[in-house]
Write an enzyme that holds these catalytic residues in place. Sequence first.
Site, PDB file in Angstrom:
ATOM      1  N   HIS A  17       0.852  -1.195   0.000  1.00  0.00           N
ATOM      2  CA  HIS A  17       0.000   0.000   0.000  1.00  0.00           C
ATOM      3  C   HIS A  17       0.889   1.248   0.000  1.00  0.00           C
ATOM      4  CE1 HIS A  17       0.690   0.633   4.294  1.00  0.00           C
ATOM      5  NE2 HIS A  17       0.082  -0.496   4.628  1.00  0.00           N
ATOM      6  N   HIS A  20       4.010   1.593   2.278  1.00  0.00           N
ATOM      7  CA  HIS A  20       5.254   0.917   1.873  1.00  0.00           C
ATOM      8  C   HIS A  20       5.945   1.715   0.771  1.00  0.00           C
ATOM      9  CE1 HIS A  20       2.498  -2.459   3.188  1.00  0.00           C
ATOM     10  NE2 HIS A  20       3.464  -2.517   4.068  1.00  0.00           N
ATOM     11  N   CYS A 127       1.949 -11.126  19.850  1.00  0.00           N
ATOM     12  CA  CYS A 127       1.081 -10.509  18.829  1.00  0.00           C
ATOM     13  C   CYS A 127       1.612 -10.915  17.449  1.00  0.00           C
ATOM     14  CB  CYS A 127       1.078  -8.986  18.958  1.00  0.00           C
ATOM     15  SG  CYS A 127       0.237  -8.205  17.556  1.00  0.00           S
ATOM     16  N   CYS A 130       2.463  -7.908  15.101  1.00  0.00           N
ATOM     17  CA  CYS A 130       3.787  -7.306  15.338  1.00  0.00           C
ATOM     18  C   CYS A 130       4.902  -8.323  15.193  1.00  0.00           C
ATOM     19  CB  CYS A 130       3.890  -6.740  16.753  1.00  0.00           C
ATOM     20  SG  CYS A 130       2.791  -5.377  17.114  1.00  0.00           S
ATOM     21  N   CYS A 144      -3.466  -5.611  21.442  1.00  0.00           N
ATOM     22  CA  CYS A 144      -2.324  -4.874  20.913  1.00  0.00           C
ATOM     23  C   CYS A 144      -2.811  -3.518  20.398  1.00  0.00           C
ATOM     24  CB  CYS A 144      -1.677  -5.655  19.762  1.00  0.00           C
ATOM     25  SG  CYS A 144      -0.543  -4.642  18.790  1.00  0.00           S
ATOM     26  N   HIS A 147      -2.536  -3.294  16.475  1.00  0.00           N
ATOM     27  CA  HIS A 147      -3.316  -4.158  15.592  1.00  0.00           C
ATOM     28  C   HIS A 147      -4.745  -4.390  16.065  1.00  0.00           C
ATOM     29  CE1 HIS A 147       0.835  -4.979  14.332  1.00  0.00           C
ATOM     30  NE2 HIS A 147       0.279  -5.071  13.140  1.00  0.00           N
ATOM     31  N   LYS A 293      -5.195   5.087  10.631  1.00  0.00           N
ATOM     32  CA  LYS A 293      -4.116   4.196  10.231  1.00  0.00           C
ATOM     33  C   LYS A 293      -4.508   3.485   8.929  1.00  0.00           C
ATOM     34  CE  LYS A 293      -1.674   0.319  11.767  1.00  0.00           C
ATOM     35  NZ  LYS A 293      -1.187  -0.696  12.486  1.00  0.00           N
ATOM     36  N   LYS A 296      -6.077  -2.772   5.938  1.00  0.00           N
ATOM     37  CA  LYS A 296      -7.027  -3.534   5.131  1.00  0.00           C
ATOM     38  C   LYS A 296      -8.405  -3.537   5.763  1.00  0.00           C
ATOM     39  CE  LYS A 296      -6.000  -5.653   1.312  1.00  0.00           C
ATOM     40  NZ  LYS A 296      -4.844  -6.443   0.920  1.00  0.00           N
TER      41      LYS A 296
HETATM   42  N1  MSP Z   1       9.050  -7.072   7.944  1.00  0.00           N
HETATM   43  C1  MSP Z   1       9.156  -6.020   8.888  1.00  0.00           C
HETATM   44  C2  MSP Z   1      10.438  -5.234   8.710  1.00  0.00           C
HETATM   45  C3  MSP Z   1      11.684  -6.045   8.784  1.00  0.00           C
HETATM   46  S1  MSP Z   1      13.091  -5.080   8.434  1.00  0.00           S
HETATM   47  C4  MSP Z   1      14.368  -6.056   8.838  1.00  0.00           C
HETATM   48  C5  MSP Z   1       7.973  -5.074   8.750  1.00  0.00           C
HETATM   49  N2  MSP Z   1       7.334  -5.099   7.573  1.00  0.00           N
HETATM   50  S2  MSP Z   1       6.067  -4.178   7.193  1.00  0.00           S
HETATM   51  O1  MSP Z   1       5.589  -4.690   5.936  1.00  0.00           O
HETATM   52  O2  MSP Z   1       5.149  -4.124   8.263  1.00  0.00           O
HETATM   53  O3  MSP Z   1       6.672  -2.771   6.887  1.00  0.00           O
HETATM   54  C6  MSP Z   1       6.788  -1.788   7.875  1.00  0.00           C
HETATM   55  C7  MSP Z   1       7.394  -0.559   7.247  1.00  0.00           C
HETATM   56  O4  MSP Z   1       6.610  -0.157   6.098  1.00  0.00           O
HETATM   57  C8  MSP Z   1       7.418   0.665   8.130  1.00  0.00           C
HETATM   58  O5  MSP Z   1       8.512   0.679   9.025  1.00  0.00           O
HETATM   59  C9  MSP Z   1       7.488   1.759   7.094  1.00  0.00           C
HETATM   60  O6  MSP Z   1       8.784   1.815   6.563  1.00  0.00           O
HETATM   61  C10 MSP Z   1       6.528   1.256   6.033  1.00  0.00           C
HETATM   62  N3  MSP Z   1       5.162   1.628   6.320  1.00  0.00           N
HETATM   63  C11 MSP Z   1       4.091   0.794   6.408  1.00  0.00           C
HETATM   64  N4  MSP Z   1       2.978   1.537   6.614  1.00  0.00           N
HETATM   65  C12 MSP Z   1       3.287   2.838   6.676  1.00  0.00           C
HETATM   66  C13 MSP Z   1       2.560   4.025   6.833  1.00  0.00           C
HETATM   67  N5  MSP Z   1       1.252   4.039   6.992  1.00  0.00           N
HETATM   68  N6  MSP Z   1       3.245   5.188   6.815  1.00  0.00           N
HETATM   69  C14 MSP Z   1       4.600   5.237   6.647  1.00  0.00           C
HETATM   70  N7  MSP Z   1       5.309   4.129   6.499  1.00  0.00           N
HETATM   71  C15 MSP Z   1       4.700   2.910   6.526  1.00  0.00           C
HETATM   72  O7  MSP Z   1       7.721  -4.319   9.664  1.00  0.00           O
END
Ligand code: MSP
Length: 503
Positions: A17, A20, A127, A130, A144, A147, A293, A296
């Site tokens: 999304h 990312h 969780c 997380c 949590c 979540h 936030k 989905k």
């Molecule tokens: N897989 C772990 C990270 C492991 S790194 C060794 C993880 N993945 S995640 O898919 O949940 O991605 C989290 C990251 O995605 C956040 O730290 C950020 O970089 C990005 N973001 C996900 N949603 C976001 C927002 N709504 N806003 C900004 N960044 C976001 O955690």
Amino acid sequence: MRFYLTTPIYYVNSTPHIGHAYTTIAADILVRHHRQRGDDTFFLTGVDEHADKVARVAADQGLTPREYTDAIVGAWQELPRRLNATNDFFIRTSDEGHKRFVQEFLQRIFDNGREDIYQDVYAGWYCVGCEAFKTEDELVDGRCPDHGTEPEWLEERNWFFRLSAYQDELLRLYDERPHFVLPQFRYNEARSFIEGGLRDFSISRATQTWGVPIPWDPDQVAYVWADALVNYLSALSYAPGENLQRFWPATHLLAKDILRFHCVYWPALLVAAGYEPPRQLFVHGYLNIDQQKISKSLGNVIDPLDLIDVYGADAVRFWCARQVSFGQDGNVTLDSFQERYDRELANDLGNLVSRTSAMIARYRDGTLKDTPGPGAIDAEGLRGALVERLDRFDITGALDEIWQAVRRLNQQVEVSAPWELAKDGAKAAELDAVLYDLADGLCAVAVAVSPYLPETAPRILEALRQPPGLSLDRVRRRTAEAAEGIEPASPLFPRVEASSAAA
Ligand code: MSP
């Protein structure tokens, strides 16, 4: 200078999304900027596959985890490609090279002579969202807070990492390096977490099979974070080229949700395994949509690829960098997207290029002469500001400096009124100088903005029949060269009906 930048590796339990895309865009802007400075760069992104939540989604779909991740990884590889991100490598934690490296890494800690890894029984609330244990006081009404789900009780004999032994060493590291974590309030947050006392954590799972086997106890697999963090090193070991010596230590970009893993656990694991800690970590905020936030279940997920289909990658990159001050949390709406596209990209920049090229075509038959006037913008000042701000990861502030230059060029058009000068033969030299200064300022702006708008910048240079190089030293006065054959440029940002974006 070397610059090795990483994004988090994203969980593949669903498709990407805009959140990312946000981190990947920010990383690409920074890397492109460093490349402009002539730095030796390496940019890594990728996916985190060995999560329990990934295995669960696979099971729901009647697939093995590997079948599932092989099917969905294409959507994640498409993300950087469509965003025009220039990552040097895309890591999957299911890569053989990664798995082998994780085993070596954990073995190094096991063998380091300090009994940093030991066996114990752990029982606690876990969780899955997380992929982390939660203490009672981290839960809100038993759920949590991130979540909204109830954690599960988990009780296993696992291998533990003695994080508690690293408290003093981590505090020393933080003291010696006051910019180790940026922004400052995130540094403070990480440091006070360390000061509060560190608990050892389990680095293996006995009840799971999806993951990297623990080398000295293959009945257990590595805990997903003990596997995932290592990607930042492992990728350098098997991506083409001699990269490990050349690029470690890394600069990590991440959001606040995974601060502890990166700013506390990861440096300790690295030191325990005999590696240098990261060079620096920048922790950015969260994009929220309509004050909520992105999730989905709330149904407010914006697919970045849909936005790119309608507006193009540059517009998405621009909006992400501009809409929310990088480092802070920010609320975004799709209306703000359309509004910025129309007002800033199409009007401020697009029209400026159209008008400038059209005036040169019309009043000077498409010829730009080397006839500098006093200069329309302070390009040297702009270059200094870009370096200073981007060294602090202030991608929003740097873009604002560029936009002030764009606005000044527009004002210059109004103030100098070339259409009036063109009526008066006695003012021919003045008109030449005005047109040169506009074209010159635009060239500097195009080079300056190229990390943000990598498709648009070359089109601006091309419209003015200028060489294509994007080196940062072209952000200066008298960067434009005499040229011929300049024609009225077609719109850089064509009109988009808001309704086509909503469709
Ligand atoms: N897989 C772990 C990270 C492991 S790194 C060794 C993880 N993945 S995640 O898919 O949940 O991605 C989290 C990251 O995605 C956040 O730290 C950020 O970089 C990005 N973001 C996900 N949603 C976001 C927002 N709504 N806003 C900004 N960044 C976001 O955690």
